[in-house]
Write an enzyme that holds these catalytic residues in place. Structure first.
Site, short mmCIF file in Angstrom:
data_model
loop_
_atom_site.label_atom_id
_atom_site.label_comp_id
_atom_site.label_asym_id
_atom_site.label_seq_id
_atom_site.Cartn_x
_atom_site.Cartn_y
_atom_site.Cartn_z
N PRO A 101 -3.60 -61.31 -110.29
CA PRO A 101 -2.73 -61.79 -109.21
C PRO A 101 -2.36 -63.25 -109.43
O PRO A 101 -3.18 -64.03 -109.93
CB PRO A 101 -3.58 -61.62 -107.95
N ALA A 104 -3.84 -67.21 -107.31
CA ALA A 104 -5.04 -66.74 -106.61
C ALA A 104 -6.32 -67.36 -107.16
O ALA A 104 -7.40 -67.03 -106.72
CB ALA A 104 -5.11 -65.22 -106.69
N GLY A 105 -6.20 -68.26 -108.15
CA GLY A 105 -7.39 -68.90 -108.70
C GLY A 105 -8.06 -68.10 -109.79
O GLY A 105 -9.18 -68.41 -110.20
N LEU A 106 -7.38 -67.04 -110.27
CA LEU A 106 -7.99 -66.21 -111.32
C LEU A 106 -7.38 -66.49 -112.70
O LEU A 106 -7.53 -65.70 -113.63
CB LEU A 106 -7.87 -64.72 -110.97
N GLY A 107 -6.70 -67.61 -112.82
CA GLY A 107 -6.24 -68.06 -114.14
C GLY A 107 -5.06 -67.28 -114.70
O GLY A 107 -4.92 -67.16 -115.92
N SER A 108 -4.20 -66.78 -113.80
CA SER A 108 -3.07 -65.97 -114.28
C SER A 108 -2.11 -66.76 -115.18
O SER A 108 -1.67 -66.25 -116.21
CB SER A 108 -2.36 -65.34 -113.07
N ALA A 110 -2.64 -69.38 -117.14
CA ALA A 110 -3.22 -69.66 -118.46
C ALA A 110 -3.31 -68.38 -119.29
O ALA A 110 -3.00 -68.39 -120.49
CB ALA A 110 -4.60 -70.29 -118.32
N ASP A 152 -9.01 -73.33 -118.11
CA ASP A 152 -8.36 -72.02 -117.94
C ASP A 152 -7.86 -71.46 -119.28
O ASP A 152 -8.09 -70.30 -119.60
CB ASP A 152 -7.19 -72.12 -116.95
#
Ligand code: PMV
Length: 319
Positions: A101, A104-108, A110, A152
């Site tokens: 996503p 959302a802080g999940l490194g999308s 990078a 990231d």
């Protein structure tokens, strides 16, 4: 012939924000991935972000203009610049498909940049090293985030579990299970603005610097507890970490709500992950069954939960 590259998203277990000030952070790759297929075309750079319904064409003049006016660079623009940086003047198309996503802080971002670099390396047989792929992705991150720490792009490239400190990467092995739940508040936020907010606080109050030192010390304790497999201590440190992240104003009401739902369901500890201000939180469960119970409680309250496992796989170049 097509080129192909893919890379994982990530969670930060400890050290978000303080890593920007050269303190250690520890991050783990997750099994949500981004995939990029590239192809040579006749004119310019075409980017098709399939999941976002975004398609854009760039002439080499457009790219030159963007480079001269970095404030006009938005979203996928940085990927066109990245492509031109790796293979200057080459026309190509990039088709992006991502399970991660965005915002959302999940490194999308990078993971996408790393996948683009890998895909282009495959298409033009450049044989880029992991360092080169990671460095190219970093340059693209600079256009979006201003002052990224580099964690990231590093975790998206190397995968697994890494300690990142002042551009130095140490790979770690996980020798026990760590049942984690990731829950997305679906509140979008900007990493650049949150990082800027912390910088503003640091300029305003002299006591923010010692607080950043404490984040560093806390992360060293997290690393030791993971090395020793001490999950009770790890959970306790998650909770302390969350308090400190709230103190530097990167929390969010929805994050706190989800964190407390997880704690009330018996999570050993819970904290936000990534830049905060919305995005995702992580919770540490006692075992897989307990993780499912916590996940159900979070889903009942509207969370988008990712039951993912940590992934040892980093960037993939070619199919
Ligand atoms: O990519 P995000 O939103 O998960 O944030 C990355 C972590 C930060 O420490 C906040 C920023 C950085 O560059 O390290």
């Amino acid at each position: 012939m097509n080129g192909f590259g893919s890379a994982p998203g990530k969670i930060i277990l400890s050290g978000e924000h303080s890593v920007v000030y050269k303190k250690p952070a520890i991050a783990a790759a997750i099994d949500l991935r981004c995939e990029v297929t590239s192809k040579k075309i006749s004119n310019g750079i075409e980017i098709d972000a399939l999941d976002l319904g975004l398609k854009k064409n760039y002439s080499f003049d457009d790219i030159k203009q963007l480079k001269q006016n970095p404030d006009q660079i938005h979203g996928i623009d940085s990927l066109a610049i990245l492509a031109d940086l790796i293979v200057p003047g080459e026309s190509l198309s990039l088709k992006i498909h991502s399970q991660i996503p965005i915002s959302a802080g999940l490194g999308s971002s990078a993971a996408t940049a790393v996948s683009v670099a890998a895909s282009i390396s495959d298409l033009f047989s450049l044989d880029l090293s992991l360092e080169q792929i990671s460095n190219f992705a970093y340059q693209s991150e600079v256009f979006i985030h201003g002052k990224p720490s580099g964690i990231d792009n590093s975790i998206a490239t190397w995968g697994g579990l890494i300690v990142y400190e002042n551009s130095h990467i140490t790979r770690k092995t996980l020798n026990h299970t760590m049942p984690l739940i990731i829950a997305n508040t679906q509140v979008e936020r900007s990493t650049a603005k949150l990082v800027q907010g912390v910088s503003n606080l640091r300029n305003k109050y002299t006591f923010i610097n010692p607080l950043i030192d404490i984040f560093g010390e806390l992360t060293n304790n997290v690393i030791t507890s993971i090395d020793k497999g001490d999950m009770n201590k790890l959970g306790e440190l998650f909770n302390i970490n969350q308090g400190l992240l709230d103190a530097i104003n990167v929390g969010h009401r929805k994050l706190s709500e989800f964190i407390w739902i997880a704690r009330d369901a018996g999570a050993i500890g819970a904290k936000l992950t990534g830049a905060g201000g919305g995005g995702c939180m992580i919770a540490l469960a006692r075992n897989d069954k307990h993780a499912e119970e916590i996940a159900n409680k979070l889903e009942d309250q509207g969370a988008r939960v990712y039951i993912t496992s940590l992934s040892s796989k980093g960037v993939q170049v070619g199919k």
